[in-house]
Write a protein that holds these residues in place. Structure first.
Motif, mmCIF file in Angstrom:
data_model
loop_
_atom_site.group_PDB
_atom_site.id
_atom_site.type_symbol
_atom_site.label_atom_id
_atom_site.label_comp_id
_atom_site.label_asym_id
_atom_site.label_seq_id
_atom_site.Cartn_x
_atom_site.Cartn_y
_atom_site.Cartn_z
ATOM 1 N N ARG A 196 0.845 -1.192 0.000
ATOM 2 C CA ARG A 196 0.000 0.000 0.000
ATOM 3 C C ARG A 196 0.882 1.243 0.000
ATOM 4 O O ARG A 196 1.752 1.412 0.856
ATOM 5 C CB ARG A 196 -0.913 0.019 1.219
ATOM 6 N N ARG A 197 0.632 2.093 -0.990
ATOM 7 C CA ARG A 197 1.366 3.355 -1.109
ATOM 8 C C ARG A 197 0.413 4.512 -0.866
ATOM 9 O O ARG A 197 -0.727 4.510 -1.319
ATOM 10 C CB ARG A 197 2.003 3.481 -2.491
ATOM 11 N N PHE A 198 0.917 5.526 -0.185
ATOM 12 C CA PHE A 198 0.209 6.791 -0.016
ATOM 13 C C PHE A 198 1.086 7.865 -0.637
ATOM 14 O O PHE A 198 2.038 8.343 -0.019
ATOM 15 C CB PHE A 198 -0.033 7.088 1.465
ATOM 16 N N GLY A 199 0.785 8.208 -1.891
ATOM 17 C CA GLY A 199 1.656 9.130 -2.610
ATOM 18 C C GLY A 199 3.021 8.510 -2.814
ATOM 19 O O GLY A 199 3.137 7.389 -3.338
ATOM 20 N N ASP A 200 4.078 9.187 -2.351
ATOM 21 C CA ASP A 200 5.440 8.680 -2.492
ATOM 22 C C ASP A 200 5.846 7.743 -1.357
ATOM 23 O O ASP A 200 6.924 7.137 -1.401
ATOM 24 C CB ASP A 200 6.437 9.842 -2.547
ATOM 25 N N LYS A 201 4.995 7.626 -0.359
ATOM 26 C CA LYS A 201 5.345 6.800 0.803
ATOM 27 C C LYS A 201 4.757 5.400 0.660
ATOM 28 O O LYS A 201 3.568 5.242 0.380
ATOM 29 C CB LYS A 201 4.822 7.445 2.086
ATOM 30 N N THR A 202 5.590 4.392 0.851
ATOM 31 C CA THR A 202 5.135 3.003 0.863
ATOM 32 C C THR A 202 4.972 2.580 2.307
ATOM 33 O O THR A 202 5.950 2.368 3.029
ATOM 34 C CB THR A 202 6.142 2.080 0.151
ATOM 35 N N ALA A 203 3.710 2.449 2.744
ATOM 36 C CA ALA A 203 3.417 2.105 4.140
ATOM 37 C C ALA A 203 3.533 0.610 4.384
ATOM 38 O O ALA A 203 3.949 0.180 5.463
ATOM 39 C CB ALA A 203 2.022 2.593 4.512
ATOM 40 N N VAL A 204 3.134 -0.196 3.392
ATOM 41 C CA VAL A 204 3.230 -1.656 3.471
ATOM 42 C C VAL A 204 3.872 -2.138 2.182
ATOM 43 O O VAL A 204 3.426 -1.767 1.090
ATOM 44 C CB VAL A 204 1.841 -2.298 3.671
ATOM 45 N N ASP A 205 4.909 -2.960 2.312
ATOM 46 C CA ASP A 205 5.728 -3.310 1.151
ATOM 47 C C ASP A 205 5.860 -4.832 1.008
ATOM 48 O O ASP A 205 6.627 -5.469 1.729
ATOM 49 C CB ASP A 205 7.113 -2.670 1.309
ATOM 50 N N ASP A 206 5.051 -5.417 0.114
ATOM 51 C CA ASP A 206 5.179 -6.830 -0.252
ATOM 52 C C ASP A 206 5.063 -7.750 0.964
ATOM 53 O O ASP A 206 5.906 -8.623 1.195
ATOM 54 C CB ASP A 206 6.509 -7.052 -0.967
#
Length: 300
Positions: A9-19
Motif C-alpha cells: 500500500r502506497r500513499f503518494g510517495d510513501k510506501t506504508a506496506v511493502d510486499d
C-alpha cells in the motif's frame, strides 16, 4: 486459511506496506507484532477491504477474498466503532443482524458475551457510561457475536485488566479449537508468546521475521551463561583467543556469544570448557535463548 500475498500500500510517495506475505492457518493463532507505524493496521485494513491494496491480494482458502468472505470475518478495528449513546445489548443485536444473525439468537448471544466479560448487569446501560476498559470488552463482544469463520483483531488486549485478558484469551482459544484462524496485533510480547502458534514481525512496512516463537528464538543470537566459583574477569582473554564474544562479565558470571555456525560453536564451546575447568570450578554453563523483544529489536 487466511493469507496475505504480496500486500502493498502506497500513499503518494510513501510506501506504508511493502510486499507483505504470511498465512494464518485454520485453528491457529498468529500474533502480528511491530512498532507504531510498522504497517500492521494498514495490512489488516487491506485484508478487510477497508483499504484497496496498491499491489498484492488477500486470500481465503486459496481464493481472492470477496465481500461475502469478509462478512464472515470478525473484525476489530483500531478505531473503535460503537455507538456511545446506544444501550449495549441493542447495538450488539444490531451489529449481529448486519451479519445475518436472527434477532432472538443475536440477543441471546449478546447477553451471554456481556455476562462472560462481567457486564451482564449493564446490558441496558449506554456505552458512554462505561469505563474505557469496559468499552473495549463490548467491542470484543461485537467482533465475535456472529460466530465468525475468522478473526482479525487490532490491539484487542489494549486497556484490559488481567481478568479481562484471561477471559479474552479463553474466548480466542475456543475459536481456534473449532478451527477458526485468528490474527491479532499486540505490543504485549509476553502475551503474544503465551497465546500464539506463530508470529509475524513487521518493521518499516515489511515482514522482518516470521515463524513460531521457538523458531524465532533459534534464529536470533544464542548466548551462553558461564558461572564460576570465583571472579570470571580472566575469561575475557580466553574468549578472545577462541573467537567467542563477551557480552558482559559481572563477578563470577560471564555472558558469552559463540560463533553462529554449528561446527564452530561446538568447537569453541568444547575448548572454552576445557580451558576454564583447568583453572576454576564451573557452577553453571547454559544456553540463554533471546527474548522476543530482543529478536524484534535485532530484526527491526
Amino acid at each position: 486459511m487466511l493469507e496475505a500475498r504480496g500486500l502493498t500500500r502506497r500513499f503518494g510517495d510513501k510506501t506504508a506496506v511493502d510486499d507483505v506475505s504470511f498465512e494464518v492457518a485454520d485453528g491457529q493463532m498468529t500474533g502480528f507484532i511491530g512498532g507504531n507505524g510498522a504497517g500492521k493496521t494498514t495490512t489488516m485494513r487491506m485484508i478487510m477491504g477497508v483499504l484497496e491494496p496498491s499491489a498484492g491480494e488477500a486470500l481465503w482458502n486459496g481464493e481472492p477474498m470477496t465481500r461475502e468472505h469478509r462478512r464472515r470475518i470478525g473484525y476489530m478495528p483500531e478505531e473503535r466503532g460503537l455507538y456511545p449513546k446506544q444501550p449495549l445489548i441493542d447495538q450488539l443485536v444490531y451489529l449481529a443482524q448486519l451479519r445475518g444473525v436472527a434477532p432472538a439468537a443475536a440477543r441471546a448471544r449478546g447477553l451471554e458475551l456481556l455476562e462472560r466479560f462481567g457486564l451482564g448487569d449493564r446490558a441496558k446501560d449506554k456505552l458512554e457510561a462505561l469505563s474505557l476498559g469496559n468499552q473495549q470488552r463490548v467491542q470484543i463482544a461485537a467482533s465475535v457475536i456472529a460466530e465468525p469463520d475468522a478473526l482479525i483483531l487490532d490491539e484487542p488486549f489494549s486497556g484490559l485488566d488481567p481478568r479481562a485478558v484471561d477471559a479474552m484469551a479463553d474466548l480466542l482459544r475456543e475459536f481456534t479449537s473449532r478451527g477458526v484462524p485468528v490474527l491479532f496485533s499486540s505490543h504485549q510480547l509476553d502475551l503474544v508468546e503465551r497465546l500464539c502458534d506463530s508470529l509475524v514481525f513487521l518493521a518499516g512496512g515489511r515482514v522482518a521475521a516470521q515463524g513460531t516463537a521457538a523458531q524465532l528464538r533459534r534464529s536470533g543470537r544464542v548466548r551462553h551463561r558461564l558461572v564460576l566459583d570465583s571472579d570470571a574477569g580472566w575469561v575475557r582473554d580466553v574468549a578472545d583467543r577462541l573467537g567467542i564474544g563477551v557480552v558482559d562479565v559481572d563477578g563470577p558470571r560471564a555472558l558469552l556469544e559463540l560463533p553462529d555456525d554449528a561446527e564452530g560453536r561446538e568447537r569453541a564451546s568444547d575448548e572454552l570448557l576445557r580451558t576454564v575447568m583447568a583453572r576454576a570450578s564451573i557452577r553453571e554453563y547454559a544456553e540463554v535463548l533471546p527474548q522476543l523483544a530482543d529478536i524484534y529489536r535485532e530484526v527491526a
